[in-house]
Scaffold this active site. Structure first.
Site, PDB file in Angstrom:
ATOM      1  N   GLY A  18       0.237   3.127  -1.860  1.00 12.74           N
ATOM      2  CA  GLY A  18      -1.132   2.847  -2.266  1.00 12.74           C
ATOM      3  C   GLY A  18      -1.444   3.263  -3.686  1.00 12.74           C
ATOM      4  CG  ASN A  95       3.498   8.095   7.127  1.00 11.54           C
ATOM      5  OD1 ASN A  95       4.447   7.360   6.858  1.00 11.54           O
ATOM      6  ND2 ASN A  95       3.666   9.313   7.608  1.00 11.54           N
ATOM      7  CB  SER A 135       1.670   0.233   6.075  1.00 10.55           C
ATOM      8  OG  SER A 135       0.595   0.978   5.575  1.00 10.55           O
ATOM      9  CB  CYS A 288      11.380   2.252   3.509  1.00 13.43           C
ATOM     10  SG  CYS A 288       9.683   2.253   2.913  1.00 13.43           S
ATOM     11  NE  ARG A 358       7.876   9.895   2.008  1.00 15.64           N
ATOM     12  CZ  ARG A 358       7.010   8.886   1.847  1.00 15.64           C
ATOM     13  NH1 ARG A 358       6.186   8.562   2.826  1.00 15.64           N
ATOM     14  NH2 ARG A 358       6.971   8.217   0.714  1.00 15.64           N
TER      15      ARG A 358
END
Length: 468
Positions: A18, A95, A135, A288, A358
């Site tokens: 975003g 998310n 998303s 992802c 992540r």
């Protein structure tokens, strides 16, 4: 803007998608007001910080755009309800983590934030609103969003008459992101393609008009909703597949005496294959790849395509195997034990030029080493101490984890250095000084195959380089 109906854009979610996406839209569409909203007050405060080095996301080029647009036509706030009520177009960029419990745990996406966003839109939106899925979502998620939107107010259909009469109605558009962290701003400014999926041409054209302010019309691909949603999952699955493929070959190279860089170059010159995503390493990370492949696996199993599911699940298995293999090689070369040994870990972000950790390979490799009794000393130029320590809260004794401000300090008294992120500055360190302060024999484990192996050997290091 070609369409005068569009004045206000709202984006729900101020994260890695975003924030940068809306910043680039604001930069290229100065006549639009872009509001980025999030319930996380700390994150919004960071976006509004006067100290631009404290922006919550590090991306080359992002800071310059924020300086030019923030407070002019780009705004970050916690005013979710107000921004929704004023918006003509609302992007959902929240998310979608993998479910940890219940049906589909470990594979399916948890859509609670998507559902929450849809309910807020249904309640506070006015007039006609185009809702854009930004998303990464499972196929058919648009059906869920549509059901929620239509349950609160009767959708009268999508046509210009409804819009001009200010009747409350909704249309759903899928516009997945194809960003690579570290090059996100360039990817947004000069995209390979922009994908827009929808059920009515009018809404598709509205979103297309925004992008045509800086993207050639020929690069804008339009599809139905379901093709757009699936294309995002498949795109990430194919990219991850290439990484797992080349990493599997790195092990064969080590066993046979071949060189992975030479093999990658040889096969990459074949125009049918191409050279991109053939860089060997400790495995893929980020928010992802793993999530989207597991989502694809779940989808295949849901439709009874078990052989297809098994095929894609193996891509994730190889990725985990590569990280475990690297951990085992480190242990084996350090005389089979890490007890009372200090290891310096260079790099904690999942790739260079981002502060995103992540699913970083550094996490799994580090946990493996900590479980063997090692003390780890970390250095990453963009990842904070707080961020690093948070990844180990429930796994280890915090006394065995140190975070340093310099690469030299991290290596002090270390038995080995493990390079897990390909930060360019690691190529320009004073390796002679580093060698002097380490315990001998001093090892360098280059999991990214980008350091000068012979130069390090000449200094006196013992060097292991992936796939060579």
């Amino acid at each position: 803007m070609k369409n005068k109906f569009i004045k206000n854009i709202c984006c729900i979610g101020a994260g890695y998608v975003g924030g940068p996406t809306m910043s680039v839209i604001a930069f290229n569409c100065p006549e639009l007001r872009v509001d980025v909203v999030d319930i996380n007050k700390e994150r919004i405060e960071a976006w509004n910080s006067e100290d631009f080095s404290k922006l919550p996301i590090f991306e080359p080029g992002l800071e310059d755009i924020i300086k030019k647009c923030r407070g002019v036509n780009l705004f970050f706030s916690n005013n979710v309800e107000e921004s929704i009520s004023k918006a003509d177009i609302i992007f959902i960029s929240v998310n979608t983590p993998t479910k940890k419990k219940g049906i589909g745990a470990g594979f399916a996406s948890d859509l609670k934030w998507v559902e929450s966003s849809a309910r807020q839109i249904a309640k506070f939106a006015r007039n006609h609103t185009v809702v854009v899925e930004k998303s990464t979502l499972p196929v058919k998620t648009a059906e869920t969003i549509k059901s929620i939107l239509n349950s609160s107010e009767q959708n009268e259909g999508i046509n210009k008459m409804n819009i001009q009469n200010n009747q409350k109605s909704f249309s759903i558009v899928s516009n997945p992101e194809f960003l690579a962290e570290g090059t996100a701003i360039n990817d947004l400014q000069k995209p390979d393609r922009v994908l827009i999926g929808g059920e009515d041409h009018y809404s598709i054209d509205l979103i297309s008009d925004i992008y045509q302010n800086w993207v050639d019309k020929e690069k804008i691909i339009t599809t139905n909703l379901w093709s757009s949603e699936l294309s995002k999952l498949v795109s990430n699955a194919f990219l991850a597949q290439r990484i797992s493929s080349i990493n599997s070959i790195s092990a064969i190279c080590e066993a046979t005496g071949a060189n992975i860089n030479e093999v990658a170059k040889a096969i990459g010159t074949d125009t049918r294959i191409g050279s991109k995503f053939l860089q060997p390493g400790p495995g893929f990370g980020g928010s992802c790849f793993k999530k989207d492949i597991l989502n694809l696996v779940y989808l295949c199993k849901f439709y009874g395509l078990n052989e297809v599911a098994d095929y894609w699940e193996q891509v994730v298995d190889i990725n985990q195997w590569q990280q475990n293999r690297i951990s085992s090689l480190v242990i084996r070369n350090l005389f089979g034990t890490l007890s009372n040994k200090k290891l310096a870990v260079y790099g904690f972000s999942f790739k260079a030029n981002t502060n995103d950790t992540r699913e970083s390979p550094s996490i799994n490799v580090s946990i493996n080493l900590l479980q063997e009794g090692a003390k780890l000393s970390f250095y990453d130029p963009k990842v904070s101490e707080k961020q690093i320590l948070s990844e180990f809260e429930n796994n280890i004794n915090e006394k065995n984890v140190l975070v340093n401000n310099t690469a030299l300090k991290a290596a002090e008294g270390a038995d080995a250095i493990i390079v897990l992120t390909e930060w360019e500055e690691f190529n320009h360190l004073d390796w002679e000084d580093i060698f002097k302060i380490m315990r001998k024999p001093a090892w360098v484990f280059d999991t990214r195959v980008f350091l000068d192996k012979q130069y390090l050997k000449n200094i006196g290091f013992k060097v292991w380089s992936l796939g060579t």
